[in-house]
Enzyme design. Structure first.
Site, PDB file in Angstrom:
ATOM      1  N   ASP B  10       0.867  -1.183   0.000  1.00  0.00           N
ATOM      2  CA  ASP B  10       0.000   0.000   0.000  1.00  0.00           C
ATOM      3  C   ASP B  10       0.905   1.233   0.000  1.00  0.00           C
ATOM      4  OD1 ASP B  10      -2.357   1.673   0.373  1.00  0.00           O
ATOM      5  OD2 ASP B  10      -1.747   1.913   2.458  1.00  0.00           O
ATOM      6  N   SER B  11       0.305   2.395  -0.234  1.00  0.00           N
ATOM      7  CA  SER B  11       1.062   3.647  -0.214  1.00  0.00           C
ATOM      8  C   SER B  11       1.526   4.014   1.197  1.00  0.00           C
ATOM      9  CB  SER B  11       0.200   4.782  -0.747  1.00  0.00           C
ATOM     10  OG  SER B  11      -0.937   4.945   0.075  1.00  0.00           O
ATOM     11  N   TYR B  42      -0.303   8.302  -2.826  1.00  0.00           N
ATOM     12  CA  TYR B  42      -0.417   7.973  -4.245  1.00  0.00           C
ATOM     13  C   TYR B  42      -1.564   8.756  -4.902  1.00  0.00           C
ATOM     14  CZ  TYR B  42       2.541   3.687  -3.874  1.00  0.00           C
ATOM     15  OH  TYR B  42       3.558   2.782  -3.712  1.00  0.00           O
ATOM     16  N   CYS B  73      -4.263  -1.146  -1.969  1.00  0.00           N
ATOM     17  CA  CYS B  73      -4.319   0.311  -2.162  1.00  0.00           C
ATOM     18  C   CYS B  73      -5.284   0.596  -3.306  1.00  0.00           C
ATOM     19  CB  CYS B  73      -2.914   0.802  -2.514  1.00  0.00           C
ATOM     20  SG  CYS B  73      -2.839   2.517  -3.073  1.00  0.00           S
ATOM     21  N   THR B  75      -5.810   3.397  -5.040  1.00  0.00           N
ATOM     22  CA  THR B  75      -5.251   4.153  -6.149  1.00  0.00           C
ATOM     23  C   THR B  75      -4.375   3.259  -7.024  1.00  0.00           C
ATOM     24  OG1 THR B  75      -5.239   6.092  -4.703  1.00  0.00           O
ATOM     25  CG2 THR B  75      -3.980   6.240  -6.737  1.00  0.00           C
ATOM     26  N   GLU B 154      -3.214   9.120   7.659  1.00  0.00           N
ATOM     27  CA  GLU B 154      -1.774   8.879   7.812  1.00  0.00           C
ATOM     28  C   GLU B 154      -1.192   9.748   8.942  1.00  0.00           C
ATOM     29  OE1 GLU B 154       0.907   6.149   5.754  1.00  0.00           O
ATOM     30  OE2 GLU B 154      -1.217   6.486   5.458  1.00  0.00           O
ATOM     31  N   CYS B 184     -10.753   3.354  -0.752  1.00  0.00           N
ATOM     32  CA  CYS B 184      -9.350   3.566  -0.383  1.00  0.00           C
ATOM     33  C   CYS B 184      -9.177   2.825   0.930  1.00  0.00           C
ATOM     34  CB  CYS B 184      -9.080   5.060  -0.223  1.00  0.00           C
ATOM     35  SG  CYS B 184      -7.527   5.477   0.618  1.00  0.00           S
ATOM     36  N   HIS B 186      -7.494   3.305   3.417  1.00  0.00           N
ATOM     37  CA  HIS B 186      -7.389   4.123   4.632  1.00  0.00           C
ATOM     38  C   HIS B 186      -8.757   4.388   5.267  1.00  0.00           C
ATOM     39  CE1 HIS B 186      -3.444   5.217   2.924  1.00  0.00           C
ATOM     40  NE2 HIS B 186      -3.103   5.616   4.127  1.00  0.00           N
TER      41      HIS B 186
END
Lengths: 265, 265
Positions: B10-11, B42, B73, B75, B154, B184, B186
């Site tokens: 993942d980013s 990302y 992820c 994106t 984040e 997403c 997150h």
């Protein structure tokens, strides 16, 4: 005398705060503003990417026959200005030097505490702290990354609850400082909210104002004034967005007198 | 049987929500998690950049001898999965297909309204709407870009006032939908806040849960189970950040049993 336009670029709408200051101090200059909305935000991109896209913006403005270039973007200034200056044979002015010069001339006490709020890329570059400490001895610099603010401004969230509480969070580390540098040209949009969170005697430094003052002197010293009567400006964007007009007008505090065009880069 | 680890990337920290679901459903699998924190986020990067960095993540995981790769992820899935599948000779599973399959099997009425909230990059790619409409006839898809949320997660702002008001804003267009896809990885961090803004009977789809269910079937169907007793996992980050441990533990709802290592990509 030089009747060509001044070129300027930013990652998006933030640089309009600088355009406004330049129009105010240099009402007789033509300006071409390039907003790189297609690649916004710069703040989270790598240094290499920022150098490459800044280079493209500079080339584009040169192709429009400008006489000098303003980088109206904190991230592009901190990451790419030194390199672009070596690569291009045109004067390029970023947002750091004018503010650092101002600070150097306006230190009021021993060990001043200077806050810098900027994008992650700008803070990580360490450019603000480095340039300030090169010019001013005995100063303390407090850095804060604000990864959300530029995006928030670009969506037009500048006075809602989200903006209010975000500013409250980011200002916590600046409760006891003497000056706060708004190290990203989007941040003057939040100035009222920021003011509410700081001590009354903390000076908030709008880098666009300092840049406009620096630019006026630069143009006089180098005899680059436009001697025609004009206050024409053009706005070009790499990606057209309906929201831009509305926010730009709010920033300029006037109706746009120009049609926004698409820039093909 | 295949006792090699499952690789996932993942980013940043978002994919930990997927790691948690996989650990729950497949407790006997070894997992190597790569968080590309150095290049987070990302969501605002160009398609070309995302393909290139996703390719590097896949190569890195292959060098760790994994048996398959999960793109945890949104994106990276929407921008690069189709291309990576052609380039690499290893099974790669993204977050879109498992959820689309679930939706196809769980349509409850004519003309369901399905909301998708995701990063700007994911929404602009149009992948969610395209894949849903390929599988389900007579459905309405309502897309919303949420450029702030991944960055907010984040930084650990998942239950403060900023998060609360941001979710309120983004949920305005979803007042009348049947299902909401958290596009997403997150976003499950904001699930409680999201729940408060939606009708009671709106189903919130955590793509990590759907991916874990899909993966379990995939492993069984292809006889890829690990037959050793293990529940080992490793977390590697491209940029170490002190905050990560704390948020990861909150996400996993347990103490980390692994030391986070630096991944050199």
């Amino acid at each position: 005398m030089d009747n060509r336009a001044i070129g300027m670029f930013d990652s998006g709408i933030g640089g309009i705060t600088v355009l406004k200051e330049i129009k105010k101090l240099l009402p007789n200059e033509k300006i071409i503003y390039l907003g790189d909305t297609k690649r916004f935000p710069y703040g989270s991109k790598s240094k290499e990417t920022i150098i490459e896209i800044s280079r493209q913006c500079v080339k584009f403005l040169i192709s429009k026959n400008v006489k000098l270039i303003i980088i109206a973007c904190g991230t592009a200034t901190s990451q790419s200005l030194d390199i672009l200056k070596k690569e291009f044979n045109i004067p390029i002015i970023g947002i750091i030097e004018p503010t650092v010069k101002y600070i150097k001339d306006n230190i009021n006490k021993e060990k001043e505490k200077i806050g810098v709020i900027a994008t992650s890329g700008t803070i990580k570059s360490g450019q603000w702290e480095k340039k300030i400490k090169e010019e001013v001895k005995n100063v303390q610099v407090i850095n804060e990354e604000a990864p959300l603010l530029a995006t928030m401004a670009e969506q037009g969230w500048i006075s809602n609850k989200v903006a209010e509480y975000t500013i409250k969070e980011y200002m916590k580390c600046f409760k006891n400082i003497d000056k706060l540098i708004l190290g990203c040209t989007h941040y003057p949009l939040f100035e009222k909210l920021i003011r509410k969170e700081l001590k009354n005697n903390t000076e908030i430094i709008n880098t666009g104002t300092k840049l406009a003052e620096f630019l006026r002197r630069y143009i006089e010293d180098n005899d680059l004034q436009n001697n025609e009567k004009t206050n024409e400006y053009k706005i070009l964007l790499t990606d057209l967005d309906n929201n831009f007009n509305k926010i730009a007008e709010r920033l300029l505090e006037e109706n746009l007198t120009t049609k926004i065009e698409k820039a093909e880069i």
